[in-house]
Design a protein around this motif. Structure first.
Motif, short mmCIF file in Angstrom:
data_model
loop_
_atom_site.label_atom_id
_atom_site.label_comp_id
_atom_site.label_asym_id
_atom_site.label_seq_id
_atom_site.Cartn_x
_atom_site.Cartn_y
_atom_site.Cartn_z
N LEU A 1 0.84 -1.19 0.00
CA LEU A 1 0.00 0.00 0.00
C LEU A 1 0.88 1.24 0.00
CD1 LEU A 1 -2.66 -1.09 2.65
CD2 LEU A 1 -2.92 -1.05 0.17
N ARG A 2 0.48 2.22 -0.78
CA ARG A 2 1.32 3.42 -0.92
C ARG A 2 1.41 4.20 0.39
NH1 ARG A 2 0.49 8.71 -2.45
NH2 ARG A 2 -1.73 8.35 -2.74
N GLU A 3 0.28 4.39 1.06
CA GLU A 3 0.26 5.16 2.31
C GLU A 3 0.21 4.25 3.53
OE1 GLU A 3 0.72 8.31 2.52
OE2 GLU A 3 0.61 8.79 0.39
N ALA A 4 -0.57 3.15 3.43
CA ALA A 4 -0.73 2.19 4.53
C ALA A 4 -1.30 2.83 5.78
CB ALA A 4 0.60 1.51 4.84
N GLY A 5 -2.24 3.78 5.58
CA GLY A 5 -2.96 4.35 6.70
C GLY A 5 -4.18 3.52 7.02
N LEU A 6 -4.94 3.95 8.02
CA LEU A 6 -6.13 3.22 8.42
C LEU A 6 -7.12 3.11 7.26
CD1 LEU A 6 -7.83 1.78 10.54
CD2 LEU A 6 -8.62 4.02 11.35
N ASP A 7 -7.32 4.20 6.52
CA ASP A 7 -8.25 4.18 5.39
C ASP A 7 -7.83 3.15 4.34
OD1 ASP A 7 -10.00 6.14 6.33
OD2 ASP A 7 -8.76 7.76 5.53
N ASP A 8 -6.52 3.00 4.12
CA ASP A 8 -6.03 2.05 3.13
C ASP A 8 -6.32 0.61 3.53
OD1 ASP A 8 -4.41 3.89 1.21
OD2 ASP A 8 -3.75 4.47 3.20
N TRP A 9 -6.10 0.29 4.81
CA TRP A 9 -6.37 -1.07 5.26
C TRP A 9 -7.87 -1.33 5.35
CZ3 TRP A 9 -2.96 -4.67 4.81
CH2 TRP A 9 -1.61 -4.36 4.88
N VAL A 10 -8.64 -0.32 5.70
CA VAL A 10 -10.10 -0.46 5.71
C VAL A 10 -10.59 -0.79 4.30
CG1 VAL A 10 -12.23 0.89 5.88
CG2 VAL A 10 -10.57 0.95 7.74
N ALA A 11 -10.07 -0.08 3.30
CA ALA A 11 -10.45 -0.34 1.91
C ALA A 11 -9.96 -1.72 1.47
CB ALA A 11 -9.90 0.75 1.00
N ARG A 12 -8.76 -2.09 1.90
CA ARG A 12 -8.18 -3.38 1.51
C ARG A 12 -9.08 -4.54 1.92
NH1 ARG A 12 -7.12 -7.94 1.26
NH2 ARG A 12 -5.12 -9.04 1.27
N PHE A 13 -9.72 -4.44 3.08
CA PHE A 13 -10.56 -5.53 3.57
C PHE A 13 -12.05 -5.26 3.39
CE2 PHE A 13 -6.61 -6.24 6.05
CZ PHE A 13 -6.34 -7.52 5.60
N GLY A 14 -12.40 -4.17 2.72
CA GLY A 14 -13.80 -3.89 2.42
C GLY A 14 -14.65 -3.54 3.63
N LEU A 15 -14.04 -2.93 4.63
CA LEU A 15 -14.80 -2.54 5.82
C LEU A 15 -15.52 -1.22 5.58
CD1 LEU A 15 -12.09 -3.38 8.51
CD2 LEU A 15 -14.08 -4.75 7.90
N GLU A 16 -16.59 -1.00 6.33
CA GLU A 16 -17.34 0.24 6.23
C GLU A 16 -17.09 1.09 7.46
OE1 GLU A 16 -21.45 -0.42 5.49
OE2 GLU A 16 -21.12 -1.54 3.64
N VAL A 17 -16.92 2.39 7.25
CA VAL A 17 -16.66 3.32 8.35
C VAL A 17 -17.82 4.30 8.42
CG1 VAL A 17 -15.02 4.92 9.39
CG2 VAL A 17 -14.21 3.16 7.82
N GLN A 18 -18.41 4.45 9.61
CA GLN A 18 -19.53 5.36 9.76
C GLN A 18 -19.08 6.82 9.68
OE1 GLN A 18 -21.38 4.29 13.48
NE2 GLN A 18 -22.42 2.52 12.61
N ALA A 19 -17.99 7.14 10.35
CA ALA A 19 -17.53 8.54 10.36
C ALA A 19 -16.06 8.56 10.76
CB ALA A 19 -18.35 9.38 11.34
N ARG A 20 -15.17 8.80 9.78
CA ARG A 20 -13.74 8.87 10.09
C ARG A 20 -13.42 10.12 10.89
NH1 ARG A 20 -9.84 7.75 10.80
NH2 ARG A 20 -8.26 7.77 9.18
N HIS A 21 -12.32 10.06 11.63
CA HIS A 21 -11.85 11.15 12.48
C HIS A 21 -12.85 11.45 13.60
CE1 HIS A 21 -8.59 11.69 9.71
NE2 HIS A 21 -9.43 11.91 8.72
N HIS A 22 -13.57 10.40 14.01
CA HIS A 22 -14.44 10.47 15.17
C HIS A 22 -13.98 9.33 16.06
CE1 HIS A 22 -18.07 10.04 17.62
NE2 HIS A 22 -18.36 11.29 17.27
N ALA A 23 -13.63 9.64 17.31
CA ALA A 23 -12.91 8.67 18.14
C ALA A 23 -13.62 7.33 18.24
CB ALA A 23 -12.68 9.27 19.53
#
Length: 236
Positions: A168-190
């Motif tokens: 992964l180019r950045e390997a941030g949380l968003d990248d791994w979330v996309a890699r495994f097809g997870l859904e996020v309700q609201a990023r940058h919310h604890a």
């Protein structure tokens, strides 16, 4: 008066209730050889006023527990801290924490004691764990005079350790979330970030078991080896 004693910050003044609750906090348990599924974990996410470990403040806390191999949806932790002096900047706005939310937040000392009671003796998981660990350690010291001693494992390291074929180019949380097809309700919310990090951790634990890493201690030891190899490979 000793010069170093004069420079040392004064211990925070706590009421009797907070002192007693701090005194009754369990000691962190060492990582053991029992199965990963048998380990209770706490997944932590902190939203902060910036990325400076020495200057910025914890603004909100989200945490969820993993027990018996699943996220305990009935036990989640979420607090916004009382920070009325915090100036509005881009780092604050990205978390959706305006002046009114920070002014109405919980007393930091009370919120931090509640967090440590929620964590109990469990090890902690976080994405980019050294940052959350450092920010939490400083907040505990300043607000409670308490020293953080819990073991932290970094999900940002576990993911590439267990998925060496994934680049992964950045390997941030968003990248791994996309890699495994997870859904996020609201990023940058604890609380939302803690929830999706916990979902990612469960996927990684499943992968770890398939790779014959079925205890917290084994996982930490393999992570140490992986980290040393990476440092050596970069010639550091």
């Amino acid at each position: 008066m000793n010069l170093f004693a004069w420079l040392r910050p004064a211990a925070p003044k706590l009421d009797d209730d907070l002192r007693q609750r701090l005194a009754h906090l369990p000691r962190p348990a060492p990582l053991g050889e029992h199965p990963l599924r048998a380990q209770r974990w706490v997944v932590l996410d902190l939203e902060t006023s910036g990325l400076n470990l020495n200057r910025d403040q914890v603004l909100s806390i989200g945490a969820v527990a993993i027990e018996d191999g699943a996220i305990d949806l009935g036990r989640q932790f979420e607090r916004t801290l009382h920070r009325p002096e915090q100036k509005t900047n881009s780092s604050v706005l990205i978390h959706g924490l305006g002046p009114s939310a920070l002014a109405a937040g919980c007393d930091p000392a009370e919120a931090l004691v509640e967090l440590m009671e929620f964590i109990g003796d469990s090890p902690v998981l976080a994405f980019h764990a050294p940052f959350d660990q450092g920010m939490l350690a400083r907040a505990l010291k300043e607000s409670l005079g308490h020293r953080l001693q819990h073991t932290f494992l970094d999900v940002a390291e576990l993911a590439p350790l267990l998925n060496p074929e994934t680049v992964l180019r950045e390997a941030g949380l968003d990248d791994w979330v996309a890699r495994f097809g997870l859904e996020v309700q609201a990023r940058h919310h604890a609380s939302a970030d803690a929830q999706v990090t916990a979902e990612l951790a469960l996927i990684l634990f499943s992968q770890a078991r398939r790779q014959q890493l079925d205890s917290p201690l084994q996982l930490e030891q393999r992570l140490r080896q992986w980290r040393r190899r990476n440092v050596t490979g970069h010639g550091l």
